[in-house]
Design a protein around this motif. Structure first.
Motif, PDB file in Angstrom:
ATOM      1  N   LEU A   1       0.846  -1.196   0.000  1.00  0.00           N
ATOM      2  CA  LEU A   1       0.000   0.000   0.000  1.00  0.00           C
ATOM      3  C   LEU A   1       0.877   1.241   0.000  1.00  0.00           C
ATOM      4  O   LEU A   1       1.749   1.394   0.858  1.00  0.00           O
ATOM      5  N   LEU A   2       0.660   2.111  -0.977  1.00  0.00           N
ATOM      6  CA  LEU A   2       1.308   3.422  -1.016  1.00  0.00           C
ATOM      7  C   LEU A   2       0.290   4.437  -0.533  1.00  0.00           C
ATOM      8  O   LEU A   2      -0.837   4.470  -1.033  1.00  0.00           O
ATOM      9  N   VAL A   3       0.677   5.260   0.423  1.00  0.00           N
ATOM     10  CA  VAL A   3      -0.209   6.306   0.932  1.00  0.00           C
ATOM     11  C   VAL A   3       0.509   7.633   0.741  1.00  0.00           C
ATOM     12  O   VAL A   3       1.639   7.808   1.204  1.00  0.00           O
ATOM     13  N   LEU A   4      -0.154   8.551   0.046  1.00  0.00           N
ATOM     14  CA  LEU A   4       0.420   9.868  -0.209  1.00  0.00           C
ATOM     15  C   LEU A   4      -0.436  10.928   0.458  1.00  0.00           C
ATOM     16  O   LEU A   4      -1.612  11.091   0.110  1.00  0.00           O
ATOM     17  N   THR A   5       0.152  11.626   1.422  1.00  0.00           N
ATOM     18  CA  THR A   5      -0.510  12.778   2.021  1.00  0.00           C
ATOM     19  C   THR A   5       0.218  14.018   1.507  1.00  0.00           C
ATOM     20  O   THR A   5       1.158  13.909   0.711  1.00  0.00           O
ATOM     21  N   LYS A   6      -0.172  15.188   1.968  1.00  0.00           N
ATOM     22  CA  LYS A   6       0.484  16.403   1.495  1.00  0.00           C
ATOM     23  C   LYS A   6       1.948  16.470   1.914  1.00  0.00           C
ATOM     24  O   LYS A   6       2.775  17.009   1.197  1.00  0.00           O
ATOM     25  N   SER A   7       2.282  15.905   3.076  1.00  0.00           N
ATOM     26  CA  SER A   7       3.646  16.052   3.579  1.00  0.00           C
ATOM     27  C   SER A   7       4.381  14.732   3.828  1.00  0.00           C
ATOM     28  O   SER A   7       5.575  14.748   4.104  1.00  0.00           O
ATOM     29  N   ARG A   8       3.675  13.604   3.746  1.00  0.00           N
ATOM     30  CA  ARG A   8       4.316  12.326   4.061  1.00  0.00           C
ATOM     31  C   ARG A   8       3.971  11.256   3.041  1.00  0.00           C
ATOM     32  O   ARG A   8       2.946  11.310   2.378  1.00  0.00           O
ATOM     33  N   TYR A   9       4.851  10.257   3.001  1.00  0.00           N
ATOM     34  CA  TYR A   9       4.689   9.126   2.109  1.00  0.00           C
ATOM     35  C   TYR A   9       4.824   7.851   2.935  1.00  0.00           C
ATOM     36  O   TYR A   9       5.728   7.738   3.757  1.00  0.00           O
ATOM     37  N   PHE A  10       3.906   6.923   2.734  1.00  0.00           N
ATOM     38  CA  PHE A  10       3.896   5.666   3.474  1.00  0.00           C
ATOM     39  C   PHE A  10       3.955   4.510   2.485  1.00  0.00           C
ATOM     40  O   PHE A  10       3.277   4.539   1.457  1.00  0.00           O
ATOM     41  N   THR A  11       4.745   3.490   2.808  1.00  0.00           N
ATOM     42  CA  THR A  11       4.695   2.216   2.095  1.00  0.00           C
ATOM     43  C   THR A  11       4.474   1.161   3.168  1.00  0.00           C
ATOM     44  O   THR A  11       5.274   1.032   4.091  1.00  0.00           O
ATOM     45  N   LEU A  12       3.368   0.442   3.039  1.00  0.00           N
ATOM     46  CA  LEU A  12       2.995  -0.551   4.048  1.00  0.00           C
ATOM     47  C   LEU A  12       2.829  -1.893   3.364  1.00  0.00           C
ATOM     48  O   LEU A  12       2.082  -2.005   2.389  1.00  0.00           O
ATOM     49  N   ALA A  13       3.514  -2.902   3.879  1.00  0.00           N
ATOM     50  CA  ALA A  13       3.541  -4.203   3.224  1.00  0.00           C
ATOM     51  C   ALA A  13       2.986  -5.294   4.124  1.00  0.00           C
ATOM     52  O   ALA A  13       3.184  -5.278   5.337  1.00  0.00           O
ATOM     53  N   TYR A  14       2.331  -6.258   3.480  1.00  0.00           N
ATOM     54  CA  TYR A  14       1.827  -7.444   4.173  1.00  0.00           C
ATOM     55  C   TYR A  14       2.993  -8.327   4.609  1.00  0.00           C
ATOM     56  O   TYR A  14       2.994  -8.887   5.690  1.00  0.00           O
ATOM     57  N   GLY A  15       3.983  -8.434   3.765  1.00  0.00           N
ATOM     58  CA  GLY A  15       5.162  -9.249   4.053  1.00  0.00           C
ATOM     59  C   GLY A  15       6.407  -8.393   4.031  1.00  0.00           C
ATOM     60  O   GLY A  15       6.340  -7.171   4.108  1.00  0.00           O
ATOM     61  N   SER A  16       7.539  -9.029   3.922  1.00  0.00           N
ATOM     62  CA  SER A  16       8.818  -8.318   3.853  1.00  0.00           C
ATOM     63  C   SER A  16       9.353  -8.413   2.432  1.00  0.00           C
ATOM     64  O   SER A  16      10.232  -9.220   2.141  1.00  0.00           O
ATOM     65  N   THR A  17       8.814  -7.604   1.545  1.00  0.00           N
ATOM     66  CA  THR A  17       9.186  -7.733   0.140  1.00  0.00           C
ATOM     67  C   THR A  17       9.753  -6.460  -0.463  1.00  0.00           C
ATOM     68  O   THR A  17      10.492  -6.516  -1.428  1.00  0.00           O
ATOM     69  N   PHE A  18       9.413  -5.338   0.089  1.00  0.00           N
ATOM     70  CA  PHE A  18       9.842  -4.071  -0.499  1.00  0.00           C
ATOM     71  C   PHE A  18      10.750  -3.345   0.483  1.00  0.00           C
ATOM     72  O   PHE A  18      10.459  -3.266   1.666  1.00  0.00           O
ATOM     73  N   SER A  19      11.854  -2.825  -0.003  1.00  0.00           N
ATOM     74  CA  SER A  19      12.800  -2.131   0.859  1.00  0.00           C
ATOM     75  C   SER A  19      13.051  -0.707   0.371  1.00  0.00           C
ATOM     76  O   SER A  19      13.623  -0.519  -0.702  1.00  0.00           O
ATOM     77  N   PRO A  20      12.641   0.287   1.154  1.00  0.00           N
ATOM     78  CA  PRO A  20      13.001   1.660   0.792  1.00  0.00           C
ATOM     79  C   PRO A  20      14.512   1.855   0.733  1.00  0.00           C
ATOM     80  O   PRO A  20      15.010   2.625  -0.073  1.00  0.00           O
ATOM     81  N   ASP A  21      15.243   1.110   1.586  1.00  0.00           N
ATOM     82  CA  ASP A  21      16.702   1.222   1.573  1.00  0.00           C
ATOM     83  C   ASP A  21      17.246   0.903   0.185  1.00  0.00           C
ATOM     84  O   ASP A  21      18.153   1.559  -0.309  1.00  0.00           O
ATOM     85  N   GLU A  22      16.672  -0.114  -0.446  1.00  0.00           N
ATOM     86  CA  GLU A  22      17.104  -0.512  -1.793  1.00  0.00           C
ATOM     87  C   GLU A  22      16.782   0.586  -2.804  1.00  0.00           C
ATOM     88  O   GLU A  22      17.592   0.911  -3.665  1.00  0.00           O
ATOM     89  N   THR A  23      15.605   1.160  -2.703  1.00  0.00           N
ATOM     90  CA  THR A  23      15.222   2.245  -3.612  1.00  0.00           C
ATOM     91  C   THR A  23      16.138   3.441  -3.428  1.00  0.00           C
ATOM     92  O   THR A  23      16.632   4.017  -4.402  1.00  0.00           O
ATOM     93  N   ILE A  24      16.391   3.798  -2.186  1.00  0.00           N
ATOM     94  CA  ILE A  24      17.257   4.945  -1.887  1.00  0.00           C
ATOM     95  C   ILE A  24      18.682   4.675  -2.370  1.00  0.00           C
ATOM     96  O   ILE A  24      19.331   5.539  -2.938  1.00  0.00           O
ATOM     97  N   ARG A  25      19.176   3.452  -2.176  1.00  0.00           N
ATOM     98  CA  ARG A  25      20.541   3.105  -2.568  1.00  0.00           C
ATOM     99  C   ARG A  25      20.712   3.083  -4.081  1.00  0.00           C
ATOM    100  O   ARG A  25      21.724   3.534  -4.611  1.00  0.00           O
TER     101      ARG A  25
END
Length: 160
Positions: free
Chosen positions: A92-116
């Motif tokens: 789930l991607l949640v976009l508010t005016k000032s924040r961004y959320f990524t919420l996962a059912y499992g452990s599959t997506f890594s923001p660290d990987e995207t940032i790196r």
């Protein structure tokens, strides 16, 4: 488990923390618990019925909109199970005016990987982060397609 990514200025990169700060831009949850979802609803005024759906392993891709302009986008992220079968799981991607959320059912997506992998030091808007997340997911699908194509070619060669 929730992780928080803080970015205090345009020239500074993201810093991962375990505690929410007022400067937090990106909040990520892997295998989120109901308690963590309840906390996000309470603190950030998110829609509880929508967030609850991230714990449904069969949730299909769709977009919903909150009355306050918040965007909730469900995606399916590819993953390889222990038995080497390819499957997908909700993100789930949640976009508010000032924040961004990524919420996962499992452990599959890594923001660290995207940032790196991407040069995003100058990016901090939720919409930009969402687009980078989608690009990361698309590249994961492409990698799996390439591996599948190669496996089919190998089998075809062996059957000749």
């Amino acid at each position: 488990m929730l992780s928080y990514y803080v970015k205090r200025s345009k020239n500074e990169g993201f810093v991962k923390t375990k505690v929410f700060h007022e400067y937090t831009t990106w909040i990520h949850g892997d295998a989120v618990s109901q308690h963590e979802l309840d906390e996000l609803v309470k603190i950030h005024k998110l829609q509880p019925n929508i967030l609850r759906d991230v714990r449904d392993k069969n949730e299909l891709p769709h977009i919903e909109y909150g009355n306050d302009g918040t965007v909730y986008a469900f995606l399916r992220v590819p993953m390889i199970r222990e038995d080497h079968e390819v499957t997908t799981t909700p993100l789930l991607l949640v976009l508010t005016k000032s924040r961004y959320f990524t919420l996962a059912y499992g452990s599959t997506f890594s923001p660290d990987e995207t940032i790196r992998r991407l040069d995003i030091d100058h990016i901090s808007r939720p919409t930009h982060l969402a687009l980078l997340t989608v690009a990361q997911i698309v590249s994961e699908y492409e990698l799996l397609m390439q591996k599948t194509t190669q496996a089919i070619k190998d089998v075809r060669r062996r059957l000749r």
